[in-house]
Design a protein around this motif. Structure first.
Motif, PDB file in Angstrom:
ATOM      1  N   TYR A  83       0.854  -1.188   0.000  1.00 30.71           N
ATOM      2  CA  TYR A  83       0.000   0.000   0.000  1.00 30.71           C
ATOM      3  C   TYR A  83       0.893   1.243   0.000  1.00 30.71           C
ATOM      4  O   TYR A  83       1.964   1.245   0.602  1.00 30.71           O
ATOM      5  CB  TYR A  83      -0.853   0.040   1.271  1.00 30.71           C
ATOM      6  N   ARG A  84       0.425   2.267  -0.669  1.00 24.77           N
ATOM      7  CA  ARG A  84       1.083   3.564  -0.549  1.00 24.77           C
ATOM      8  C   ARG A  84       0.048   4.657  -0.716  1.00 24.77           C
ATOM      9  O   ARG A  84      -0.898   4.537  -1.501  1.00 24.77           O
ATOM     10  CB  ARG A  84       2.218   3.733  -1.546  1.00 24.77           C
ATOM     11  N   ILE A  85       0.222   5.736   0.028  1.00 27.11           N
ATOM     12  CA  ILE A  85      -0.659   6.890  -0.115  1.00 27.11           C
ATOM     13  C   ILE A  85      -0.109   7.736  -1.252  1.00 27.11           C
ATOM     14  O   ILE A  85       1.062   8.119  -1.242  1.00 27.11           O
ATOM     15  CB  ILE A  85      -0.734   7.697   1.193  1.00 27.11           C
ATOM     16  N   VAL A  86      -0.950   8.005  -2.235  1.00 30.28           N
ATOM     17  CA  VAL A  86      -0.541   8.808  -3.384  1.00 30.28           C
ATOM     18  C   VAL A  86      -0.804  10.283  -3.094  1.00 30.28           C
ATOM     19  O   VAL A  86       0.078  11.128  -3.274  1.00 30.28           O
ATOM     20  CB  VAL A  86      -1.281   8.361  -4.665  1.00 30.28           C
ATOM     21  N   CYS A 103       3.639  -2.743   3.849  1.00 28.99           N
ATOM     22  CA  CYS A 103       2.622  -3.696   4.274  1.00 28.99           C
ATOM     23  C   CYS A 103       1.529  -2.922   5.017  1.00 28.99           C
ATOM     24  O   CYS A 103       1.677  -1.738   5.296  1.00 28.99           O
ATOM     25  CB  CYS A 103       3.240  -4.768   5.170  1.00 28.99           C
ATOM     26  N   LYS A 104       0.446  -3.608   5.349  1.00 26.72           N
ATOM     27  CA  LYS A 104      -0.684  -2.953   6.001  1.00 26.72           C
ATOM     28  C   LYS A 104      -0.271  -2.272   7.303  1.00 26.72           C
ATOM     29  O   LYS A 104      -0.598  -1.103   7.524  1.00 26.72           O
ATOM     30  CB  LYS A 104      -1.794  -3.968   6.263  1.00 26.72           C
ATOM     31  N   ASP A 105       0.460  -2.956   8.148  1.00 19.32           N
ATOM     32  CA  ASP A 105       0.852  -2.391   9.447  1.00 19.32           C
ATOM     33  C   ASP A 105       1.778  -1.178   9.290  1.00 19.32           C
ATOM     34  O   ASP A 105       1.596  -0.156   9.944  1.00 19.32           O
ATOM     35  CB  ASP A 105       1.527  -3.452  10.314  1.00 19.32           C
ATOM     36  N   CYS A 106       2.770  -1.303   8.411  1.00 23.48           N
ATOM     37  CA  CYS A 106       3.707  -0.192   8.213  1.00 23.48           C
ATOM     38  C   CYS A 106       3.016   0.997   7.535  1.00 23.48           C
ATOM     39  O   CYS A 106       3.375   2.155   7.786  1.00 23.48           O
ATOM     40  CB  CYS A 106       4.921  -0.644   7.406  1.00 23.48           C
ATOM     41  N   SER A 107       2.008   0.721   6.701  1.00 23.73           N
ATOM     42  CA  SER A 107       1.243   1.810   6.063  1.00 23.73           C
ATOM     43  C   SER A 107       0.489   2.624   7.103  1.00 23.73           C
ATOM     44  O   SER A 107       0.422   3.855   7.018  1.00 23.73           O
ATOM     45  CB  SER A 107       0.252   1.248   5.050  1.00 23.73           C
ATOM     46  N   ILE A 108      -0.073   1.937   8.076  1.00 14.05           N
ATOM     47  CA  ILE A 108      -0.801   2.627   9.156  1.00 14.05           C
ATOM     48  C   ILE A 108       0.161   3.513   9.936  1.00 14.05           C
ATOM     49  O   ILE A 108      -0.154   4.664  10.257  1.00 14.05           O
ATOM     50  CB  ILE A 108      -1.517   1.612  10.064  1.00 14.05           C
ATOM     51  N   GLU A 109       1.366   3.018  10.202  1.00 14.75           N
ATOM     52  CA  GLU A 109       2.377   3.820  10.899  1.00 14.75           C
ATOM     53  C   GLU A 109       2.806   5.013  10.059  1.00 14.75           C
ATOM     54  O   GLU A 109       2.988   6.118  10.571  1.00 14.75           O
ATOM     55  CB  GLU A 109       3.585   2.961  11.278  1.00 14.75           C
ATOM     56  N   LYS A 110       2.955   4.814   8.760  1.00 14.89           N
ATOM     57  CA  LYS A 110       3.347   5.907   7.856  1.00 14.89           C
ATOM     58  C   LYS A 110       2.271   7.001   7.848  1.00 14.89           C
ATOM     59  O   LYS A 110       2.590   8.194   7.819  1.00 14.89           O
ATOM     60  CB  LYS A 110       3.593   5.357   6.436  1.00 14.89           C
ATOM     61  N   MET A 111       1.004   6.604   7.877  1.00 13.86           N
ATOM     62  CA  MET A 111      -0.092   7.581   7.882  1.00 13.86           C
ATOM     63  C   MET A 111       0.037   8.554   9.045  1.00 13.86           C
ATOM     64  O   MET A 111      -0.283   9.732   8.904  1.00 13.86           O
ATOM     65  CB  MET A 111      -1.458   6.880   7.971  1.00 13.86           C
ATOM     66  N   LYS A 112       0.517   8.075  10.179  1.00 11.38           N
ATOM     67  CA  LYS A 112       0.637   8.922  11.357  1.00 11.38           C
ATOM     68  C   LYS A 112       1.704  10.007  11.201  1.00 11.38           C
ATOM     69  O   LYS A 112       1.660  11.012  11.910  1.00 11.38           O
ATOM     70  CB  LYS A 112       0.973   8.059  12.582  1.00 11.38           C
TER      71      LYS A 112
END
Length: 116
Positions: A83-86, A103-112
């Motif tokens: 996943y990546r936020i565009v 991955c899903k978990d690291c994407s959630i951390e990146k969002m923060k």
């Protein structure tokens, strides 16, 4: 931007196109009016397309995601769906030449960490 602010900027931009139109029409005054007007409007369009793009850029409160199968997570290196936020608010990686999938978990951390 609020709608009235965008509308005000657009009206100001519209008025700024008047001198350009007038100058081009003056330079092309030997041509017939229709041809000179078409050329002046094309020149204005070439210039003000970029201004309008800035004025009317929509910044979403909801992230735009890109999802890929079978990636290696940029952070934890796990092989999984990526996943990546565009785009999200002021965050824009739509032209990123080396996108970072997580991955899903690291994407959630990146969002923060994203300042939207």
């Amino acid at each position: 931007m609020k709608l009235m602010k965008k509308y005000s900027l657009y009206l100001l931009r519209w008025q700024l196109s008047t001198p350009i139109l007038a100058i081009v029409l003056k330079v092309l005054s030997k041509m017939d009016t229709l041809t000179a007007t078409i050329i002046a409007n094309l020149i204005g369009g070439l210039i003000f397309f970029w201004v309008d793009k800035i004025i009317f850029r929509k910044k979403s409160d909801i992230p735009l995601w890109e999802i890929k199968d079978d990636i290696e997570c940029y952070d934890c290196h796990k092989k999984t769906k990526g996943y990546r936020i565009v785009e999200w608010g002021n965050y824009d990686r739509s032209e990123d030449k080396s996108p970072q999938y997580r991955c899903k978990d690291c994407s959630i951390e990146k969002m923060k960490t994203i300042n939207k």
